[in-house]
Write an enzyme that holds these catalytic residues in place. Structure first.
Site, mmCIF file in Angstrom:
data_model
loop_
_atom_site.group_PDB
_atom_site.id
_atom_site.type_symbol
_atom_site.label_atom_id
_atom_site.label_comp_id
_atom_site.label_asym_id
_atom_site.label_seq_id
_atom_site.Cartn_x
_atom_site.Cartn_y
_atom_site.Cartn_z
ATOM 1 N N GLY A 167 3.052 6.682 -1.215
ATOM 2 C CA GLY A 167 4.071 6.254 -2.486
ATOM 3 C C GLY A 167 4.027 5.119 -3.623
ATOM 4 O O GLY A 167 4.163 5.461 -4.824
ATOM 5 N N GLU A 204 7.531 -2.379 -1.936
ATOM 6 C CA GLU A 204 6.069 -3.920 -2.230
ATOM 7 C C GLU A 204 6.205 -4.609 -2.545
ATOM 8 O O GLU A 204 5.253 -5.228 -2.721
ATOM 9 C CB GLU A 204 5.385 -2.376 -3.408
ATOM 10 C CG GLU A 204 5.586 -0.901 -3.302
ATOM 11 C CD GLU A 204 4.772 -0.601 -1.839
ATOM 12 O OE1 GLU A 204 3.551 -1.334 -1.652
ATOM 13 O OE2 GLU A 204 5.027 0.551 -1.269
HETATM 14 N N1 BES Z 1 0.659 0.123 1.984
HETATM 15 C C1 BES Z 1 1.610 0.990 1.389
HETATM 16 C C2 BES Z 1 0.567 1.901 1.031
HETATM 17 C C3 BES Z 1 -0.416 3.301 1.797
HETATM 18 C C4 BES Z 1 -0.378 4.019 2.356
HETATM 19 C C5 BES Z 1 -1.678 2.825 1.621
HETATM 20 C C6 BES Z 1 -0.594 4.444 3.331
HETATM 21 C C7 BES Z 1 -2.343 2.926 2.853
HETATM 22 C C8 BES Z 1 -2.521 4.007 2.810
HETATM 23 C C9 BES Z 1 2.835 0.893 1.223
HETATM 24 O O1 BES Z 1 3.413 -0.656 0.643
HETATM 25 C C10 BES Z 1 3.599 1.812 0.862
HETATM 26 O O2 BES Z 1 4.278 1.610 2.337
HETATM 27 N N2 BES Z 1 4.408 2.748 1.126
HETATM 28 C C11 BES Z 1 5.070 4.237 0.915
HETATM 29 C C12 BES Z 1 6.724 3.657 0.256
HETATM 30 C C13 BES Z 1 6.937 2.723 1.207
HETATM 31 C C14 BES Z 1 8.833 2.771 0.279
HETATM 32 C C15 BES Z 1 7.912 3.408 2.221
HETATM 33 C C16 BES Z 1 4.417 5.554 0.620
HETATM 34 O O3 BES Z 1 3.802 4.972 0.424
HETATM 35 O O4 BES Z 1 5.530 6.012 1.451
HETATM 36 ZN ZN ZN Z 2 3.969 -1.190 2.214
#
Ligand code: BES
Ligand code: ZN
Length: 772
Positions: A167, A204
């Site tokens: 996301g 984020e």
């Molecule tokens: N660090 C994650 C992104 C990520 C997810 C990187 C899986 C590598 C593998 C980011 O901070 C995150 O948690 N994004 C969420 C959105 C959030 C609102 C929960 C996502 O991508 O769904």
């Molecule tokens: Zn995250």
């Protein structure tokens, strides 16, 4: 060192994304390094604890914008190529390094400390970035105060990327987002899109402290990053939009955590990681939702102020460095004087959670804990459980730690006075406001008291949610009958709050689905009953937005209309179809704004079949004509929901065309109708090689398994699926497959138990008569 990498097409490492600018199709170069893909771009010690200072230089086409974590110090142009030099970064982990090269416009603002914040969008679309920019600036200011530490970098850029596996990603100073998670358009976005943008930005930006400044020492402690960012994003959004009742909505997270963690194939929050290929699979509801929920539980146990102070000292102590779970407990323990480590270790090193059996025995409330599992068995886990309870009123509360298997308390221990014994208005609610990560099973007398309390409107929104969620889970686990769950649901018939009804609706939809297989003869009556439950609130709201209406009522309208369409309510389906036709002729009509569009799309798809397919083709036309990713996602999420198998198949095949980005497959998968589950499974088997080749390298492969396998409800099907995958297993989806198979078996057992409920049919008739 010389190194040659590949600008790949896999949405990981250093990759290409495609977009259209001024009618011309173009490429952009983007990075996504978390968890272990920086090594695809440059040679490095690619683990979170090896922090380094990065000083990047890029050679890029002169006409493009090239962004990285730090501001540009110098740029030299030499014909078609320019060289861009960036400031040196502070100490940071490799997975947070980022580069984006392409054509963009931006808007800018700054925090109270003067940090420049920008949102980069497609050329000509900066108006869609203003909402995220505002939330971003305000969140940075808020976190600076909350963590008592300034934002550590000179700038923060946020940018929307058209091809993006997750996301969003918290790269230090250059946060990347899926378009739907960053861009908000007053006319094209729904209230729920708006919330998603706010939560994602707040999440984020929380990482800029929790994750980027202080980083987990190893992936075992990933939850420190993700659980915390999730929890604190609710804190930020609650302060920015108090009218969203965000902490009550937080129970969606707790619910997902509780549902996943009731599987034998769950895992502890702190999980051993021995190979890079194992990391992706733990970006799941355990790290995020259970993680965030046990933090809320601890905060509520320690008190908000002590908790915040300790967090600020933790951030200061480990800034520019790494920490493990125990380091956080040590700081909290020192700050509070409470046995934080002993308490929390039972929740983070052990998988699962308890159900507390509560029984009234004379003047005593007797409690007993046992591990809760959806398959109905009792695990061997034991927890230190922060019990909270109240009796007859929220003024009469009692809190303590349940450390043993059983404990009891005298009713007199509730501090405030209460009405005399035997009073049927007496109620006892445990786990006040669902701050604890556990479920409660009440004995019949206590349960009846709570039903009365719900009817008499004595309970908080969170407690009403907790009761219906626990009751549903206990029914699936065969600890309680479906009959009694239906009777409980009936107590919610006057409910008009979005947060409560969103849980009630989700439970209704699950019941409706299981009854298709469990009690086909009763299915129509059960659906009628559930429709009766949701209808009064839906009628009150109608389809049209009213002036001055609250954000949550807008959300509620959309939720209820979708729920009624899914339950097969004919009037709602007809009205949805009627409005759709008007909208199809005039996309600007006020009869179908973004908030009710999904319901209308689903209504259209309920009426579509191979011989009557104009609705499907109309939706495809809308998909092709819109430039808005959120609108595209609404269409994709509807296409596979037809009861006609051949249409479902066509929608699934549409996913393989270049009209659908690989990142968007899960919308189509998430929409598959119950009637389409067999054709979807056959399709998956037929196309498995292609699916694997295209999606295996991103965590999106798990969605194929979850969405297509979980809807089955028989042992035979589970056996068939496991046989198919026996020689095809890969680490990327192994956990998802085991969990899905477990869900299938849980449904199979639930069905058996529903069929043996002697008075279900009678109860349904009685409840139907009551509502008439
Ligand atoms: N660090 C994650 C992104 C990520 C997810 C990187 C899986 C590598 C593998 C980011 O901070 C995150 O948690 N994004 C969420 C959105 C959030 C609102 C929960 C996502 O991508 O769904
Ligand atoms: Zn995250």
């Amino acid at each position: 060192m010389d190194f040659t990498g590949t600008l790949n097409d896999q949405m990981r490492g250093f990759y290409r994304s495609k977009y259209v600018c001024n009618g011309e199709s173009r490429n952009m170069a983007v990075t996504q390094f978390e968890a272990a893909d920086a090594r695809r771009c440059f040679p490095c010690w690619d683990e979170p604890a090896f922090k380094a200072k990065f000083k990047l230089t890029l050679e890029v086409p002169s006409d493009l914008i090239a962004l990285s974590n730090m501001p540009v110090v110098k740029e030299t142009v030499s014909g078609p190529i320019k060289t861009v030099y960036y400031e040196e970064s502070p100490l940071m982990s490799t997975y947070l390094v980022a580069i984006v090269v392409g054509l963009f416009d931006y808007i800018e603002s700054s925090t109270s400390e003067g940090t420049k914040v920008r949102v980069y969008t497609q050329v000509g679309k900066t108006n869609q970035g203003t909402f995220a920019l505002d939330v971003g600036v305000k969140s940075l200011d808020l976190y600076k105060d909350y963590f008592a530490t300034p934002y550590p970098l000179p700038k923060l850029d946020m940018i929307a990327i058209p091809d993006f596996a997750a996301g969003a990603m918290e790269n230090y100073g250059l946060v990347t987002y899926r378009e739907t998670a960053l861009l908000y358009d007053e006319l094209q976005s729904s209230a729920s899109n708006k919330q998603q943008v706010a939560i994602t930005v707040a999440h984020e930006l929380a990482h800029q402290w929790f994750g980027n400044l202080v980083t987990m020492e190893w992936w075992t402690h990933l939850w420190l990053n993700e659980g915390f960012a999730s929890w604190v994003s609710y804190l930020a959004v609650d302060s920015l939009f108090p009218e969203w009742n965000n902490w009550t909505q937080f129970l969606d997270e707790t619910t997902s955590g509780l549902r996943l963690d009731a599987l034998a194939e769950s895992h502890p929050i702190e999980v051993e990681i021995n190979h890079a290929s194992e990391i992706d699979a733990i970006f799941d509801s355990i790290s995020y939702d259970k993680g965030a929920s046990v933090i809320r539980m601890l905060q509520s146990y320690l008190g908000a102020e002590r908790f915040q102070k300790a967090l600020a000292s933790y951030i200061k102590k480990y800034a520019y460095s790494n920490a493990k779970t125990e380091d956080l407990w040590a700081v909290l323990e020192e700050e509070s004087g409470e046995p934080v480590k002993d308490l929390m270790t039972t929740w983070t090193k052990q998988q699962g959670y308890p159900v507390i059996y509560a029984k009234l025995n004379g003047q005593y409330l007797e409690l007993e804990q046992a591990q809760f599992l959806s398959d109905g068995s009792s695990g061997t886990g034991m927890w230190i459980v922060p019990i909270t309870s109240c009796c007859g009123s929220y003024d009469a509360q009692k809190k303590f730690l349940l450390k043993e298997k059983t404990d009891k308390m005298h009713i007199k221990e509730f501090t405030a006075s209460q009405s005399s014994d035997g009073d049927k208005n007496i109620w006892i609610k445990l786990n006040i406001d669902q701050t604890g990560f556990y479920r409660v099973k009440y004995d019949d007398e206590l349960a009846a008291g709570l039903v009365n309390a719900i009817k008499a409107k004595k309970l908080s929104l969170m407690d009403k949610i907790g009761i219906v969620e626990d009751s549903y889970a206990l029914s699936v686990a065969r600890k309680q009958t479906l009959t009694s769950l239906l009777r409980l649901l009936n107590a919610y018939h006057d409910e008009s709050d979005y947060t409560v009804l969103s849980h009630v609706t989700s439970v209704c939809l699950s019941i409706s689905k299981i009854s298709v297989d469990a009690t086909p003869d009763l299915n129509n009556d059960i659906k009628k009953l559930l429709i009766n439950l949701l209808l009064p609130a839906a009628i009150k709201l109608g389809w049209d937005r009213k002036d001055g209406e609250s954000h949550l009522d807008v959300m509620l309208r959309s939720l209820l209309l979708i729920g009624l369409v899914r339950l097969g309510h004919n009037e709602t389906i007809n009205e949805g179809v009627r409005r759709f036709h008007i909208f199809f002729e005039d996309r600007k009509t006020s009869l179908l704004p973004p908030d009710t569009r999904k319901a209308a799309y689903l209504a259209v798809m309920r009426t579509v079949s191979m011989s009557n397919r104009s609705g499907y083709d109309a939706l495809l036309k809308i998909y092709r004509e819109t430039a808005e990713p959120q609108e595209k996602s609404r269409v994709l999420g509807s296409l596979s929901s037809s009861p006609d198998k051949d249409i479902v198949l066509e929608a699934l095949n549409f996913m393989f065309t270049d009209e659908v980005r690989n990142q968007d497959s899960y919308y189509i998968l998430g929409g598959i109708s119950l009637e389409g589950r067999d054709v979807a499974w056959t399709w998956l088997k037929t196309n498995w090689d292609h699916v694997l080749k295209t999606w295996n390298s991103s965590s999106l492969i798990s969605d194929f398994i979850n969405s297509i396998v979980s809807p089955f409800t028989s042992e035979e099907k589970a056996a068939e699926v496991s046989e198919f995958f026996a020689c095809r297993m890969k680490p990327s989806f192994q956990r998802a497959l085991k969990q899905s198979l477990e869900r299938v078996r849980i449904s199979a057992r639930w069905i058996e138990s529903i069929r043996s409920e002697p008075s279900l049919g009678e109860a349904v008739q009685e409840l139907l008569r009551g509502a008439a």
